[in-house]
Structures are given as structure tokens and as C-alpha cells.
Design a protein around this motif. Structure first.
Motif, PDB file in Angstrom:
ATOM      1  N   GLY A 319     -29.533  13.995  46.006  1.00 31.27           N
ATOM      2  CA  GLY A 319     -29.268  15.400  45.735  1.00 31.27           C
ATOM      3  C   GLY A 319     -29.755  15.840  44.367  1.00 31.27           C
ATOM      4  O   GLY A 319     -29.930  17.038  44.130  1.00 31.27           O
ATOM      5  N   ALA A 320     -29.998  14.891  43.462  1.00 35.79           N
ATOM      6  CA  ALA A 320     -30.497  15.237  42.124  1.00 35.79           C
ATOM      7  C   ALA A 320     -31.990  15.528  42.213  1.00 35.79           C
ATOM      8  O   ALA A 320     -32.754  14.727  42.737  1.00 35.79           O
ATOM      9  N   LEU A 321     -32.422  16.691  41.680  1.00 34.88           N
ATOM     10  CA  LEU A 321     -33.807  17.111  41.857  1.00 34.88           C
ATOM     11  C   LEU A 321     -34.422  17.651  40.568  1.00 34.88           C
ATOM     12  O   LEU A 321     -35.503  17.229  40.167  1.00 34.88           O
ATOM     13  N   LYS A 322     -33.737  18.590  39.916  1.00 36.76           N
ATOM     14  CA  LYS A 322     -34.296  19.236  38.740  1.00 36.76           C
ATOM     15  C   LYS A 322     -33.274  19.257  37.610  1.00 36.76           C
ATOM     16  O   LYS A 322     -32.061  19.126  37.836  1.00 36.76           O
ATOM     17  N   ASP A 323     -33.780  19.440  36.370  1.00 35.85           N
ATOM     18  CA  ASP A 323     -32.886  19.513  35.218  1.00 35.85           C
ATOM     19  C   ASP A 323     -32.415  20.949  35.014  1.00 35.85           C
ATOM     20  O   ASP A 323     -32.740  21.855  35.795  1.00 35.85           O
ATOM     21  N   ALA A 324     -31.667  21.172  33.933  1.00 36.28           N
ATOM     22  CA  ALA A 324     -31.085  22.496  33.669  1.00 36.28           C
ATOM     23  C   ALA A 324     -32.149  23.555  33.439  1.00 36.28           C
ATOM     24  O   ALA A 324     -31.889  24.759  33.619  1.00 36.28           O
ATOM     25  N   ASP A 325     -33.342  23.148  33.034  1.00 37.39           N
ATOM     26  CA  ASP A 325     -34.439  24.091  32.795  1.00 37.39           C
ATOM     27  C   ASP A 325     -35.314  24.312  34.021  1.00 37.39           C
ATOM     28  O   ASP A 325     -36.337  24.995  33.947  1.00 37.39           O
TER      29      ASP A 325
END
Length: 344
Positions: A319-325
Motif C-alpha cells: 500500500g505504500a507508494l508515494k511520499d508526502a510530496d
């Protein structure tokens, strides 16, 4: 005058240019055997003539990604021989199954151009069609590629970025003639889960992993006759590494997704995709999927499931794909949004 082909550089492309790609290829059971050895694919429809006949087809077709890789490989000498990176895909549809004995060829049309701000490269957008020996469309898709310039002083073309659909509408998906999942036997496929068992927003961790090797990715790249220099020549990159062909990652991830999606038999469309980060020999590829949408089709017993297939290196949380930016995490290799056909 040189008789060798240096490939196209960014300034060689013009908007609307149509390129008929060389070297048509006749496919056989050999490609299937090699594909299943490399990945290894286990979907029943592509493994058993008897299972395929029970699903309304006259025999088992070749895996959809065999057709995709074959057509893609035909385009490389003209589109990505001098590529820095293959950036993404959109508007992909599989029109007809491909059978052993079919001969595929490809043509592409340049639909967009944008020079990068550094003036050393640019992005080329093409719509590629794969056709069989009868001239019938087998598949088509859009991809965009970052390509080096030969002449740094060559003027930049007018920027044209095509307006691409966010996804293939489910009613635009093409169902193979005769496909019928009314008598589909899940005892033969490895899992009981049919289309209604999947919920929109559900995350499936496919658990298994494959460590990339030089031998397998080089064999795969040669199998599809992909001649891009970054995959073969270790001196072509500053880091001295051979870049793993992105299609190899797609097929590995699709195969890993069998564990949890064994009944996702046929790929019907590619909505979008990005090779988020490079992969190299020694990386261990894992995968997870997110269910994005579901739809009915006109074929008996056949539903459509829209999936996001993500390949990673290492073991980041599913489920982890992109960072906060909004940037892809460095562990993410592939983000592929696609439609599959499965029983209801």
C-alpha cells in the motif's frame, strides 16, 4: 555513408510522423515455453488448451504480455534505442488474442513532443499499434520516452503534450469472441476468488519475491528483440550498470500477482503506468495490488476488475507508494493501472 543504424534522436522526430517498424515476428509455442520459464506464469487460460476450450476459446492463446513485449520490442530501434528512460503508458487495449502461428508487426505515430529544460533530451509520445498477419489490430497503447539529443544546438520543437484519458472506460474493453466463464472451474485455477469477492480499495499483498539476475533479464530482453543500449551495454550508463528492461518487471509483477489473483485471467486494458525507479540485477522484486474498480461485461460469466499493480524492491509495506510530496518512494519500481477479465 554509414550503413549502421544509430537510432533516432529527439530532434529526428516530428509531430504526426508515422513509423512502420521493421522485422515482423511469427510467434509459436516456443515463446510461451520461454515466457513461462522466465517468470513463471501460471494462469490457467494460458496454460491449458482444455481449460481454454471450456471457456469458449478454440485453444489456449499466448499470454497477453507476450504480444505486448513482442510489439514493444519491434518499436525499440526507432523509438527508444537512444532512450534514457521509458516513462509511462496510457490508453492500452488488447483487441484480439494472439495464437501460435500469428505474425505480428508494429507501427507508431508521434503524438507529442517536449524538449527538457536542460536542452540535452526530450520526451517523445507515441501511439503504437500491433497488427497480425491479416492486418487486424491486436493491441494498441500510448507510451512516452525520454530520448537523448544528438545535436545540443538543434532547436526545440513546439511543445505538444497529448490529452490522454485517465483510464480505458469499461465499456470500451474488447472481449475475445466466444469467451464464456459460465462454467469456469476454480478447482483448476488454484484459487476460489471470483470478481465479486474483491472490494474496491482492497490491498492484496502477493507475498512472494524474485531476485533479479543478469542472465534472466538479458535473456528476456533478447527474447523480445529489444535492442535498447541501456539494457546491454554497461558503458552506456555512468554507474556502469545494465538497466533491467521495464517489461521484465511488468511480467514479474503480473506473475507474482497470481498469489491472490489467480482468476484474473486476461489483461484487457492498460489505463496507465510508470516505471517509477530503475531496477538492477540483485534487486528483489515483490508486488502488491489495489482494487480500483469493478465492471460488468457483455460476455457470459465475465467481469472486469481494475487493478493497480505495484512492484517494489525490498519489502516496503503493501500500500505504500508515494511520499508526502507526491514522489514515488525509492523502493517503488512499477505502478501499473490495468483491467483484467475474470469470472463473476
Amino acid at each position: 555513408m554509414s550503413k549502421t543504424n544509430p537510432g533516432f534522436f529527439f530532434e529526428d522526430y516530428t509531430l504526426g510522423q508515422v513509423i512502420d517498424h521493421a522485422i515482423p515476428r511469427t510467434l509459436s509455442g516456443g515463446e510461451r515455453a520461454m515466457y513461462h520459464a522466465l517468470y513463471p506464469s501460471r494462469h490457467a487460460l494460458y496454460s491449458s488448451d482444455e481449460f481454454a476450450r471450456a471457456c469458449g476459446l478454440h485453444a489456449s492463446p499466448l499470454d497477453d504480455l507476450i504480444a505486448f513485449h513482442t510489439v514493444f520490442g519491434k518499436t525499440v530501434p526507432d523509438i527508444s534505442l537512444n532512450a534514457i528512460a521509458n516513462l509511462g503508458y496510457a490508453e492500452g487495449r488488447f483487441h484480439l488474442p494472439v495464437w501460435p502461428g500469428d505474425t505480428l508487426h508494429a507501427r507508431s505515430k508521434v503524438i507529442g513532443l517536449k524538449q527538457n529544460s536542460n536542452g540535452k533530451s526530450g520526451v517523445v509520445y507515441v501511439r503504437t499499434e500491433g497488427l497480425n498477419q491479416h492486418g487486424s489490430l491486436v493491441l494498441d497503447y500510448v507510451r512516452w520516452v525520454m530520448v537523448r539529443k544528438r545535436d545540443m544546438e538543434a532547436p526545440a520543437p513546439d511543445t505538444v503534450i497529448p490529452d490522454l484519458a485517465t483510464h480505458v472506460a469499461p465499456e470500451a474493453l474488447l472481449i475475445p469472441e466466444g469467451l464464456d466463464f459460465s462454467h469456469y472451474d476454480t478447482a483448476l485455477t488454484g484459487e476460489p476468488h471470483r470478481c465479486p469477492a474483491y472490494q474496491i480499495g482492497e490491498i492484496i499483498d502477493h507475498i512472494d519475491g524474485v531476485t533479479l539476475s543478469e542472465a534472466e533479464h538479458m535473456m528476456a530482453t533478447r527474447l523480445w528483440q529489444n535492442t535498447a543500449k541501456v539494457h546491454f551495454d554497461a558503458t552506456f550508463r555512468d554507474d556502469g550498470q545494465r538497466l533491467i528492461y521495464g517489461g521484465h518487471i511488468i511480467s514479474l509483477a503480473r506473475t507474482l500477482s497470481f498469489n491472490g489473483l489467480a482468476n484474473a485471467q486476461m489483461i484487457a486494458g492498460i489505463n496507465g503506468g510508470a516505471h517509477a525507479n530503475p531496477a538492477f540485477a540483485g534487486d528483489t522484486v515483490k508486488a502488491w495490488s489495489e482494487v480500483l474498480d469493478k465492471a460488468d461485461t457483455s460476455a457470459p460469466g465475465v467481469g472486469a476488475l481494475r487493478l493497480r499493480l505495484v512492484a517494489t524492491k525490498g519489502s516496503p509495506a503493501a500500500g505504500a507508494l508515494k511520499d508526502a510530496d507526491g514522489r514515488y518512494l525509492p523502493e517503488v519500481l512499477l505502478d501499473l493501472d490495468y483491467w483484467v477479465l475474470m469470472p463473476v
